[in-house]
Design an enzyme around this catalytic site. Sequence first.
Site, PDB file in Angstrom:
ATOM      1  N   ASP A 169       0.413  -1.609   0.052  1.00 46.29           N
ATOM      2  CA  ASP A 169       0.289  -0.075  -0.203  1.00 46.29           C
ATOM      3  C   ASP A 169       1.201   1.575  -0.140  1.00 46.29           C
ATOM      4  OD1 ASP A 169      -2.183   1.108   0.069  1.00 46.29           O
ATOM      5  OD2 ASP A 169      -2.251   1.156   1.768  1.00 46.29           O
ATOM      6  N   TRP A 179       1.122   9.715   4.926  1.00 44.46           N
ATOM      7  CA  TRP A 179       1.178   8.766   3.919  1.00 44.46           C
ATOM      8  C   TRP A 179       2.269   8.058   4.013  1.00 44.46           C
ATOM      9  CZ3 TRP A 179       4.724   9.404   0.772  1.00 44.46           C
ATOM     10  CH2 TRP A 179       4.963  10.591   0.447  1.00 44.46           C
ATOM     11  N   LYS A 203      -7.499   9.052  11.508  1.00 46.72           N
ATOM     12  CA  LYS A 203      -7.641   9.403  10.384  1.00 46.72           C
ATOM     13  C   LYS A 203      -6.282   8.841   9.619  1.00 46.72           C
ATOM     14  CE  LYS A 203      -7.284  12.134   6.869  1.00 46.72           C
ATOM     15  NZ  LYS A 203      -6.779  11.438   6.217  1.00 46.72           N
ATOM     16  N   PRO A 204      -5.599   8.076   8.669  1.00 44.65           N
ATOM     17  CA  PRO A 204      -4.840   7.974   8.003  1.00 44.65           C
ATOM     18  C   PRO A 204      -5.200   8.654   6.893  1.00 44.65           C
ATOM     19  CG  PRO A 204      -5.833   6.127   8.356  1.00 44.65           C
ATOM     20  CD  PRO A 204      -6.975   6.887   9.227  1.00 44.65           C
ATOM     21  N   SER A 217       1.827  17.919   6.154  1.00 43.49           N
ATOM     22  CA  SER A 217       2.468  19.190   5.537  1.00 43.49           C
ATOM     23  C   SER A 217       2.176  20.263   6.884  1.00 43.49           C
ATOM     24  CB  SER A 217       2.155  19.304   4.756  1.00 43.49           C
ATOM     25  OG  SER A 217       0.594  19.412   4.392  1.00 43.49           O
ATOM     26  N   VAL A 218       2.969  21.701   6.021  1.00 45.39           N
ATOM     27  CA  VAL A 218       2.423  22.506   6.665  1.00 45.39           C
ATOM     28  C   VAL A 218       1.429  23.532   6.255  1.00 45.39           C
ATOM     29  CG1 VAL A 218       3.681  25.311   6.740  1.00 45.39           C
ATOM     30  CG2 VAL A 218       5.729  23.119   6.870  1.00 45.39           C
ATOM     31  N   THR A 271      -1.429  22.087   5.662  1.00 46.35           N
ATOM     32  CA  THR A 271      -2.600  21.583   6.096  1.00 46.35           C
ATOM     33  C   THR A 271      -2.296  21.741   7.722  1.00 46.35           C
ATOM     34  OG1 THR A 271      -1.814  19.351   4.541  1.00 46.35           O
ATOM     35  CG2 THR A 271      -3.107  18.576   6.816  1.00 46.35           C
ATOM     36  N   GLU A 320       3.283  17.754  13.883  1.00 44.91           N
ATOM     37  CA  GLU A 320       4.446  17.264  13.690  1.00 44.91           C
ATOM     38  C   GLU A 320       4.952  17.473  11.910  1.00 44.91           C
ATOM     39  OE1 GLU A 320       5.213  13.871  14.981  1.00 44.91           O
ATOM     40  OE2 GLU A 320       5.824  14.439  16.973  1.00 44.91           O
ATOM     41  N   GLY A 323       7.063  18.895   8.375  1.00 48.41           N
ATOM     42  CA  GLY A 323       8.102  19.490   7.478  1.00 48.41           C
ATOM     43  C   GLY A 323       9.778  19.369   8.425  1.00 48.41           C
ATOM     44  N   CYS A 333      10.375  12.630   6.394  1.00 51.16           N
ATOM     45  CA  CYS A 333      10.173  13.763   7.214  1.00 51.16           C
ATOM     46  C   CYS A 333      12.181  14.549   7.183  1.00 51.16           C
ATOM     47  CB  CYS A 333       9.680  14.496   8.155  1.00 51.16           C
ATOM     48  SG  CYS A 333       9.296  13.201   9.238  1.00 51.16           S
ATOM     49  N   GLU A 336      10.465  21.523   1.228  1.00 54.44           N
ATOM     50  CA  GLU A 336      10.779  19.863   1.404  1.00 54.44           C
ATOM     51  C   GLU A 336      10.403  19.375  -0.427  1.00 54.44           C
ATOM     52  OE1 GLU A 336       7.769  18.529   3.946  1.00 54.44           O
ATOM     53  OE2 GLU A 336       9.247  16.946   4.368  1.00 54.44           O
ATOM     54  N   GLY A 344       6.887  22.483  13.014  1.00 58.58           N
ATOM     55  CA  GLY A 344       6.075  22.492  14.099  1.00 58.58           C
ATOM     56  C   GLY A 344       5.746  22.461  15.265  1.00 58.58           C
TER      57      GLY A 344
HETATM   58  P1  NAD Z   1      -1.321  16.268   4.103  1.00 58.23           P
HETATM   59  O1  NAD Z   1      -0.407  17.114   5.401  1.00 58.23           O
HETATM   60  O2  NAD Z   1      -0.971  16.865   2.802  1.00 58.23           O
HETATM   61  O3  NAD Z   1      -2.063  15.165   5.074  1.00 58.23           O
HETATM   62  C1  NAD Z   1      -1.453  14.720   6.133  1.00 58.23           C
HETATM   63  C2  NAD Z   1      -3.198  14.293   6.879  1.00 58.23           C
HETATM   64  O4  NAD Z   1      -3.801  15.107   6.901  1.00 58.23           O
HETATM   65  C3  NAD Z   1      -3.867  12.741   5.595  1.00 58.23           C
HETATM   66  O5  NAD Z   1      -4.391  12.249   6.688  1.00 58.23           O
HETATM   67  C4  NAD Z   1      -4.577  14.349   4.956  1.00 58.23           C
HETATM   68  O6  NAD Z   1      -6.047  13.481   4.935  1.00 58.23           O
HETATM   69  C5  NAD Z   1      -5.065  14.984   6.566  1.00 58.23           C
HETATM   70  N1  NAD Z   1      -5.000  16.152   5.533  1.00 58.23           N
HETATM   71  C6  NAD Z   1      -5.946  16.807   4.476  1.00 58.23           C
HETATM   72  N2  NAD Z   1      -6.033  18.227   4.557  1.00 58.23           N
HETATM   73  C7  NAD Z   1      -7.032  17.982   6.109  1.00 58.23           C
HETATM   74  C8  NAD Z   1      -8.040  18.985   6.397  1.00 58.23           C
HETATM   75  N3  NAD Z   1      -7.716  20.208   5.935  1.00 58.23           N
HETATM   76  N4  NAD Z   1      -8.363  19.020   7.661  1.00 58.23           N
HETATM   77  C9  NAD Z   1      -7.210  17.207   7.835  1.00 58.23           C
HETATM   78  N5  NAD Z   1      -6.503  16.976   8.007  1.00 58.23           N
HETATM   79  C10 NAD Z   1      -6.254  16.736   6.428  1.00 58.23           C
HETATM   80  O7  NAD Z   1       0.343  15.262   4.465  1.00 58.23           O
HETATM   81  P2  NAD Z   1       1.172  14.335   3.227  1.00 58.23           P
HETATM   82  O8  NAD Z   1       1.487  14.447   2.237  1.00 58.23           O
HETATM   83  O9  NAD Z   1       0.387  12.956   3.718  1.00 58.23           O
HETATM   84  O10 NAD Z   1       2.657  13.745   3.878  1.00 58.23           O
HETATM   85  C11 NAD Z   1       3.872  14.307   4.015  1.00 58.23           C
HETATM   86  C12 NAD Z   1       4.022  15.390   4.953  1.00 58.23           C
HETATM   87  O11 NAD Z   1       3.771  14.777   6.232  1.00 58.23           O
HETATM   88  C13 NAD Z   1       5.205  15.580   4.286  1.00 58.23           C
HETATM   89  O12 NAD Z   1       5.403  16.965   4.830  1.00 58.23           O
HETATM   90  C14 NAD Z   1       6.333  14.987   5.917  1.00 58.23           C
HETATM   91  O13 NAD Z   1       7.894  15.781   5.845  1.00 58.23           O
HETATM   92  C15 NAD Z   1       5.571  15.126   6.812  1.00 58.23           C
HETATM   93  N6  NAD Z   1       5.607  13.668   7.583  1.00 58.23           N
HETATM   94  C16 NAD Z   1       6.482  14.773   8.812  1.00 58.23           C
HETATM   95  C17 NAD Z   1       6.308  14.160  10.181  1.00 58.23           C
HETATM   96  C18 NAD Z   1       7.063  14.571  11.901  1.00 58.23           C
HETATM   97  O14 NAD Z   1       7.277  13.913  12.579  1.00 58.23           O
HETATM   98  N7  NAD Z   1       7.863  15.955  11.318  1.00 58.23           N
HETATM   99  C19 NAD Z   1       6.339  12.747   9.899  1.00 58.23           C
HETATM  100  C20 NAD Z   1       6.087  11.894   8.661  1.00 58.23           C
HETATM  101  C21 NAD Z   1       5.689  13.473   7.875  1.00 58.23           C
END
Ligand code: NAD
Length: 486
Positions: A99, A157, A181-182, A235-236, A238, A256, A258, A289, A386, A459
């Site tokens: 997956d 993801w 919520k994954p 991500s920042v 979101t 937490e 990027g 990250c 990033e 973060g």
């Molecule tokens: P993303 O912000 O797009 O999504 C993260 C989660 O938020 C997903 O479950 C998504 O469905 C949810 N989401 C999106 N919009 C939302 C909203 N409006 N309301 C509530 N939930 C919402 O991030 P991504 O692309 O899934 O992940 C990659 C990012 O995560 C990178 O920037 C990476 O650096 C960061 N990351 C940080 C760490 C850490 O520990 N600092 C760990 C892993 C990943």
Amino acid sequence: MPTRIDIDGVSVSPDHFIGGERVSSPETFETRCPFDWDRKLADIARGNAETAAHAAAAATAAFPAWAALTAAKRGAYLHRLADLIESNVEKLATVECLDMGMLLESLRLRVILRGAANFRNYADLATQHEERVWSSRGTLNRVIRMPAGPALIITPWNAPFMLSTWKCAPALAAGNTVILKPADWSPLSASVLADLIAEAGFPTGVFNIVQGLGAELGNALTSDPRIKRISFTGSVPTARIIGKAAAENIVPFTAELGGKSPLLVFADADIDAAAKKAAGQFDDSGQVCMAGTRIIVEESVKDTFLAKFHAYTDAHVMGDSRDPATTMSALIHPVHAERVLGFIDRARAAGDTIVRGGKRFKEGANWVEPTLIIPKDNQSEVVQNEVFGPVLTFQTFKDEAEGVALANSTAYGLSGIVYTGSESRANRVGRAVRGGTVWVNTFLVRDLTAPFGGIGISGIGREGGDYALDFHSDLKTLQILDGSVA
Ligand code: NAD
């Protein structure tokens, strides 16, 4: 009747897990295999506002009884879940590999077991907690951790299983109920986790898992006033949206986010070890990250470092993540691959030098070759933003002050990696590099009781150890007037 899907011999539900039951949705979204994109794995229940309200109601109803249990009784459930994770490593690794695309060997040997360790660690930590008690100004002061209420956990993801367990364990141990919520690009391991939660016998509604698209389901969850904590990794952009929702309901929120971390190599270091670690970062196609994506090397050892770095990078094998010969996983999704290639194209157009890689490994596949870029200057987009792909930048410095200045020259501050043979430099530079975690001569080794989080746009808040238990609690000070009670 909910259906189940067979994923290479593992039965997985495509539905939500709410109030101890599988719940479907009228609409679905699909998930595919990153390294075999033609292969659709499942149509997953696409949650909406109704799903969010259902989950919030279940988590709210289950909260008083869960909060009233002793930490030891809650811990027993967490240990049971950890046992089940350990006895289902093969299933979880298979599903996560297909997956998310992560290498199967690494999932089997490390990542899934770390998920079990997260639950064990918090099961024990919560019972070891001693209340702080002291006398002052004629009163006895006692600090009590009160469970806060339903906690919303939102995960990205990359590393979905590990991050979910890392974030859910402290919430549950602290006495909160959970809605997880994954991310919609890798939802399946959470669904396997839901089966294990049911098997572990958690009281219904204590641990709920809902599936859906970010904004559609996410906004409904974050704006629900029954949610009392939001713990987010992603991500920042979101984080900014979720932060506003948290502010609206005055709900504590950790983020937490990027990183754009430096990998600083001094001439007195073991250059081979540094180059190996730098090239090793391509294993998850750079979707980590904490990765040290900005390689910053002391000028005098630049050529030695680069020769070794290229040799280690040349040895990477891109392919099926189930094959033990594969060392570099695919990018998660074609949209993400396009995004990564966009960064490289813009870097090329802006005058940065693409030293190696810079294109797809093969037409239509989700791999981008391991890429190294020498930026035109420190303001280049690939240095400052990033990429979250197999793209590293390369810069040099003449002395320690310049190296540290380069390391600290972005808005991020998640982590840092320093290679040096000098103890005094390790301590000096380790303190000076801006990051929530700085590793010296190693990377990714992390004690579960240590705080983890970012500085700057990497973060808000800290998770790990007692820091996460405090976040998931309402801290109360109880003050009793000396001599007033017998
Ligand atoms: P993303 O912000 O797009 O999504 C993260 C989660 O938020 C997903 O479950 C998504 O469905 C949810 N989401 C999106 N919009 C939302 C909203 N409006 N309301 C509530 N939930 C919402 O991030 P991504 O692309 O899934 O992940 C990659 C990012 O995560 C990178 O920037 C990476 O650096 C960061 N990351 C940080 C760490 C850490 O520990 N600092 C760990 C892993 C990943």
